[in-house]
Write a protein that holds these residues in place. Structure first.
Motif, short mmCIF file in Angstrom:
data_model
loop_
_atom_site.label_atom_id
_atom_site.label_comp_id
_atom_site.label_asym_id
_atom_site.label_seq_id
_atom_site.Cartn_x
_atom_site.Cartn_y
_atom_site.Cartn_z
N SER A 56 0.74 -1.03 -0.02
CA SER A 56 0.03 -0.06 -0.09
C SER A 56 1.03 1.14 0.13
O SER A 56 2.12 0.94 0.44
CB SER A 56 -0.87 -0.03 1.24
OG SER A 56 -1.69 -1.18 1.24
N VAL A 82 -8.85 0.38 -11.00
CA VAL A 82 -8.51 0.55 -9.57
C VAL A 82 -9.68 0.74 -8.77
O VAL A 82 -9.36 0.64 -7.30
CB VAL A 82 -7.65 1.93 -9.59
CG1 VAL A 82 -6.54 2.06 -10.40
CG2 VAL A 82 -8.88 3.26 -9.89
N ARG A 137 -9.60 -0.89 -5.14
CA ARG A 137 -8.38 -1.08 -4.70
C ARG A 137 -7.62 0.47 -4.17
O ARG A 137 -6.91 0.50 -3.16
CB ARG A 137 -7.26 -1.46 -5.82
CG ARG A 137 -7.58 -2.91 -6.06
CD ARG A 137 -6.48 -3.39 -7.06
NE ARG A 137 -6.34 -2.72 -8.19
CZ ARG A 137 -4.94 -1.99 -8.47
NH1 ARG A 137 -3.89 -2.18 -7.84
NH2 ARG A 137 -5.06 -1.36 -9.58
N PHE A 138 -8.13 1.33 -4.94
CA PHE A 138 -7.78 2.69 -4.61
C PHE A 138 -8.93 3.70 -3.98
O PHE A 138 -9.91 3.44 -4.50
CB PHE A 138 -7.42 3.53 -5.79
CG PHE A 138 -6.12 3.02 -6.55
CD1 PHE A 138 -5.43 1.78 -5.82
CD2 PHE A 138 -5.41 3.69 -7.51
CE1 PHE A 138 -4.17 1.55 -6.60
CE2 PHE A 138 -4.20 3.20 -8.10
CZ PHE A 138 -3.46 2.12 -7.56
N MET A 148 -3.62 3.84 -1.97
CA MET A 148 -3.46 2.78 -3.04
C MET A 148 -3.29 1.48 -2.34
O MET A 148 -2.29 1.51 -1.35
CB MET A 148 -2.48 3.29 -3.89
CG MET A 148 -2.58 4.34 -4.66
SD MET A 148 -1.40 4.81 -6.00
CE MET A 148 -0.02 4.96 -5.16
N LEU A 160 -1.53 -3.23 -4.49
CA LEU A 160 -0.67 -2.55 -5.78
C LEU A 160 -0.15 -3.71 -6.57
O LEU A 160 0.36 -4.72 -6.08
CB LEU A 160 0.32 -1.66 -5.43
CG LEU A 160 -0.12 -0.12 -4.67
CD1 LEU A 160 0.75 0.44 -4.08
CD2 LEU A 160 -0.53 0.46 -6.08
N ASP A 183 0.42 -0.80 -11.91
CA ASP A 183 0.28 0.33 -11.40
C ASP A 183 1.43 1.21 -11.34
O ASP A 183 1.43 2.48 -11.07
CB ASP A 183 -0.14 0.35 -9.92
CG ASP A 183 -1.53 -0.79 -9.79
OD1 ASP A 183 -1.51 -1.29 -8.76
OD2 ASP A 183 -2.54 -0.25 -10.45
N TYR A 213 2.41 9.50 -10.97
CA TYR A 213 0.68 10.00 -10.69
C TYR A 213 0.82 11.55 -10.60
O TYR A 213 1.56 12.02 -9.66
CB TYR A 213 0.55 9.35 -9.33
CG TYR A 213 0.20 7.64 -9.42
CD1 TYR A 213 1.06 6.89 -9.89
CD2 TYR A 213 -1.28 7.32 -9.39
CE1 TYR A 213 0.90 5.64 -9.81
CE2 TYR A 213 -1.33 6.11 -9.51
CZ TYR A 213 -0.64 5.25 -9.67
OH TYR A 213 -0.84 3.80 -10.15
#
Lengths: 122, 106
Positions: free
Chosen positions: A17, A64, A67-68, A83, A86, A90, A94
């Motif tokens: 994460s 995502v 998960r996000f 996040m 992962l 990914d 960003y």
């Protein structure tokens, strides 16, 4: 100065994460939708997630979802992206992005940060 | 999900006109936005809502949208216009980007 500054990127193992932050300045943060967009090395832009100005509505790319998690603190002029789970895919820069409101309440995007690199690798 | 298709590359001589297309199913009913990204830099919005320009963007940048294709037109191309260009639309409560077009100034 009008700007967005991302932080929190780094190297993380698959399944791990990471929490990204974006500090905004020079504009009234609470008036605008904010977003995360990513760009894998040598690839194009991909939308990740967005949140409306009051935090009442969110948007996620299918890749995502679940998960996000996007969030914001308007009192601190800060946008976040939590996040988890992962994956290697990914891995990307960003970008924190401001929605302009020119076309609809979500955008398009008139201000981009310089980006923070996230690398998912063992 | 909605797909936007751009040519990987477009080449043009200085002073000429470059046209970059963005194809999508019935894209003419959507509002198309365009970004320019130079190497090592974040993208910049150059056209929004098909044909409007944000302040500070030269009139040389223009756009159109009809049917199944939108077009970004760069007139009197300069060496400094060399960059990647991305189209974008809002669809099904999410943003969609095209794959990007590398503009090379010969």
């Amino acid at each position: 100065e009008v700007q967005l500054v991302e932080s929190g990127g780094g190297l993380v193992q698959p399944g791990g994460s990471l929490r990204l932050s974006c500090s905004a300045s020079g504009f009234t943060f609470s008036n605008y939708a904010m977003h995360w967009v990513r760009q894998a090395p040598g690839k194009g832009q991909k939308y990740v997630s967005g949140m409306r100005s009051n935090g009442g509505s969110t948007s996620y790319a299918d890749s995502v979802k679940d998960r996000f998690t996007i969030s914001r603190d308007n009192s601190k002029n800060t946008l976040y992206l939590q996040m988890s789970s992962l994956r290697a895919e990914d891995t990307a820069v960003y970008y924190c992005v401001k929605g302009s409101g020119y076309s609809n309440t979500w955008g398009p995007f008139d201000l981009w940060g310089q980006g923070t690199m996230v690398t998912v690798s063992s | 999900s909605y797909v936007l298709t751009q040519p990987p590359s477009v080449s043009v001589a200085p002073g000429q006109t470059a046209r970059i297309t963005c194809g999508g199913n019935n894209i003419g009913i959507k509002r198309v936005h365009w970004y320019q990204q130079k190497p090592g830099q974040a993208p910049v919005l150059v056209v929004y809502d098909d044909s409007d320009r944000p302040s500070g963007i030269p009139e040389r940048f223009s756009g159109s949208n009809s049917g199944n294709a939108a077009t970004l037109t760069l007139s009197r191309v300069e060496a400094g216009d060399e960059a990647d260009y991305y189209c974008q639309v809002w669809d099904s409560s999410s943003w969609v980007f095209g794959g990007g077009t590398k503009l090379t100034v010969l």
